[in-house]
Design an enzyme around this catalytic site. Structure first.
Site, PDB file in Angstrom:
ATOM      1  N   GLU A 151      -5.656  -4.794  10.555  1.00 17.18           N
ATOM      2  CA  GLU A 151      -4.598  -3.808  10.786  1.00 17.18           C
ATOM      3  C   GLU A 151      -4.882  -3.029  12.071  1.00 17.18           C
ATOM      4  OE1 GLU A 151      -2.624  -2.770   6.758  1.00 17.18           O
ATOM      5  OE2 GLU A 151      -4.191  -1.333   7.154  1.00 17.18           O
ATOM      6  N   GLU A 167      -6.831   4.966   7.672  1.00 11.30           N
ATOM      7  CA  GLU A 167      -6.576   6.386   7.343  1.00 11.30           C
ATOM      8  C   GLU A 167      -7.786   6.991   6.634  1.00 11.30           C
ATOM      9  OE1 GLU A 167      -2.786   5.676   5.429  1.00 11.30           O
ATOM     10  OE2 GLU A 167      -1.973   5.113   7.383  1.00 11.30           O
ATOM     11  N   SER A 218       3.346  -2.356  10.226  1.00  9.82           N
ATOM     12  CA  SER A 218       4.808  -2.440  10.372  1.00  9.82           C
ATOM     13  C   SER A 218       5.383  -3.815  10.022  1.00  9.82           C
ATOM     14  CB  SER A 218       5.227  -1.994  11.781  1.00  9.82           C
ATOM     15  OG  SER A 218       4.801  -0.653  12.014  1.00  9.82           O
ATOM     16  N   LYS A 239       0.222   4.280  -0.194  1.00  7.67           N
ATOM     17  CA  LYS A 239      -0.367   5.488   0.425  1.00  7.67           C
ATOM     18  C   LYS A 239      -0.119   6.711  -0.470  1.00  7.67           C
ATOM     19  CE  LYS A 239       0.392   3.469   4.928  1.00  7.67           C
ATOM     20  NZ  LYS A 239       0.188   3.664   6.343  1.00  7.67           N
ATOM     21  N   GLY A 268       2.479   2.126  10.600  1.00  5.30           N
ATOM     22  CA  GLY A 268       3.441   3.207  10.396  1.00  5.30           C
ATOM     23  C   GLY A 268       4.150   3.628  11.678  1.00  5.30           C
ATOM     24  N   HIS A 327      -9.516   1.487   4.710  1.00  8.21           N
ATOM     25  CA  HIS A 327      -8.241   1.655   5.441  1.00  8.21           C
ATOM     26  C   HIS A 327      -8.485   2.606   6.613  1.00  8.21           C
ATOM     27  CE1 HIS A 327      -4.086   2.669   6.355  1.00  8.21           C
ATOM     28  NE2 HIS A 327      -3.744   1.583   5.694  1.00  8.21           N
ATOM     29  N   ASN A 357       0.884  -1.176   0.000  1.00  5.01           N
ATOM     30  CA  ASN A 357       0.000   0.000   0.000  1.00  5.01           C
ATOM     31  C   ASN A 357       0.916   1.219   0.000  1.00  5.01           C
ATOM     32  OD1 ASN A 357      -1.774   2.079   0.516  1.00  5.01           O
ATOM     33  ND2 ASN A 357      -2.169   1.508   2.651  1.00  5.01           N
TER      34      ASN A 357
HETATM   35  C1  PEP Z   1      -0.742   0.109   5.804  1.00  2.00           C
HETATM   36  O1  PEP Z   1      -0.630   1.152   5.234  1.00  2.00           O
HETATM   37  O2  PEP Z   1      -1.745  -0.564   5.569  1.00  2.00           O
HETATM   38  C2  PEP Z   1       0.317  -0.346   6.722  1.00  2.00           C
HETATM   39  C3  PEP Z   1       0.154  -1.477   7.351  1.00  2.00           C
HETATM   40  O3  PEP Z   1       1.434   0.470   6.875  1.00  2.00           O
HETATM   41  P1  PEP Z   1       2.854   0.108   7.554  1.00  2.00           P
HETATM   42  O4  PEP Z   1       3.277  -1.224   6.968  1.00  2.00           O
HETATM   43  O5  PEP Z   1       3.761   1.224   7.150  1.00  2.00           O
HETATM   44  O6  PEP Z   1       2.623   0.018   9.021  1.00  2.00           O
END
Ligand code: PEP
Length: 250
Positions: free
Chosen positions: A166, A96, A212, A11, A172, A94, A9
């Site tokens: 998630e 976000e 992460s 972003k 992040g 998501h 992803n």
């Molecule tokens: C994500 O954007 O869905 C995500 C899991 O980000 P990260 O791997 O950077 O934590």
């Protein structure tokens, strides 16, 4: 047997020229064919992804869409635009999008239904905040999200769905949920699908962990019975890391 699925992803990262370099590097990698690999990119990068990934086994998709096919929805992209360019996936719900842009479960449900009706595979995200985790409300939260987001989705479609668990506190932040905690929630989600649909549907649905994920922790996560893949932000922006994630079994 569920095919493992690793999806990046991106972003709001990668200009078109950066996307071109990254995709060219990824294409040079010898990726495990037994693992489904894909990238979800900003809308402006979709044409270059379509062009450069054509003829490869690497899938691509959008990071979001609106549910209507066209019309007065300034700033949005539609399922038709995604399918027309050859996209395989669309990330929906998501955290976000939910937290920064105020998307609610009703809207996400419309998007999930629309994605399926356009033959796009939704990667439906769910997960709890730190406060909810500290109050031990993670199961309650995820159950409420998925029950609402999947309203009216058929048994046939649910088997094609990818769910990304998630935990918001792990996205992040560099904090990964322990492999045991991630597995416990992915098992909970699979049981929920069995309750809402059937054992067959639960056996077929693929559940990713996201938060992460990096080359250093992917093996431990992917060794868990109910974790079928990863949705990856930061580490998907480096070709070497992305390849190591896809090649976690090598
Ligand atoms: C994500 O954007 O869905 C995500 C899991 O980000 P990260 O791997 O950077 O934590």
């Amino acid at each position: 047997m569920r095919k493992p699925v690793i999806v990046g992803n991106w972003k709001m990262n990668m200009t078109v020229s950066e996307a071109k370099s990254l995709l060219e590097e990824i294409k040079e990698k010898d990726l495990d064919q037994e693992v489904e690999a894909g990238v979800c990119t900003p809308a402006v990068d979709l044409p270059i992804a379509a062009e450069l990934l054509e003829g490869t086994d690497i899938n691509f998709g959008g990071e979001n869409m609106y549910y209507e096919e066209s019309g007065a929805f300034t700033g949005e992209i539609s399922p038709l635009m995604l399918t027309d360019i050859g996209a395989d996936y669309v990330i929906l719900g998501h955290s976000e999008r939910r937290d920064i842009f105020g998307e609610d479960d009703k809207l996400i449900n419309e998007k999930v239904l629309s994605a399926f009706s356009h033959d796009l595979t939704p990667i439906l995200c769910c997960g709890e905040s730190l406060e909810e985790r500290e109050a031990n409300k993670q199961e309650e939260k995820v159950k409420a999200q998925l029950t609402a987001d999947l309203a009216d989705v058929s048994e046939e479609d649910i088997k094609k769905l990818i769910i990304a668990y998630e935990p918001i506190w792990a996205i992040g932040t560099g904090k990964t949920a322990s492999a045991e905690d991630a597995e416990a929630m992915c098992a909970f989600i699979r049981n929920l699908i069995a309750e809402l649909y059937s054992e067959d549907a639960a056996e077929a649905v693929r559940i990713q962990y996201g938060g992460s994920v990096k080359p250093a922790n992917v093996k431990e996560l992917m060794a868990k019975e109910n974790i079928d893949g990863a949705l990856v932000g930061g580490a998907s922006l480096k070709a070497d890391d992305f390849a190591d994630l896809v090649n976690h079994r090598k």
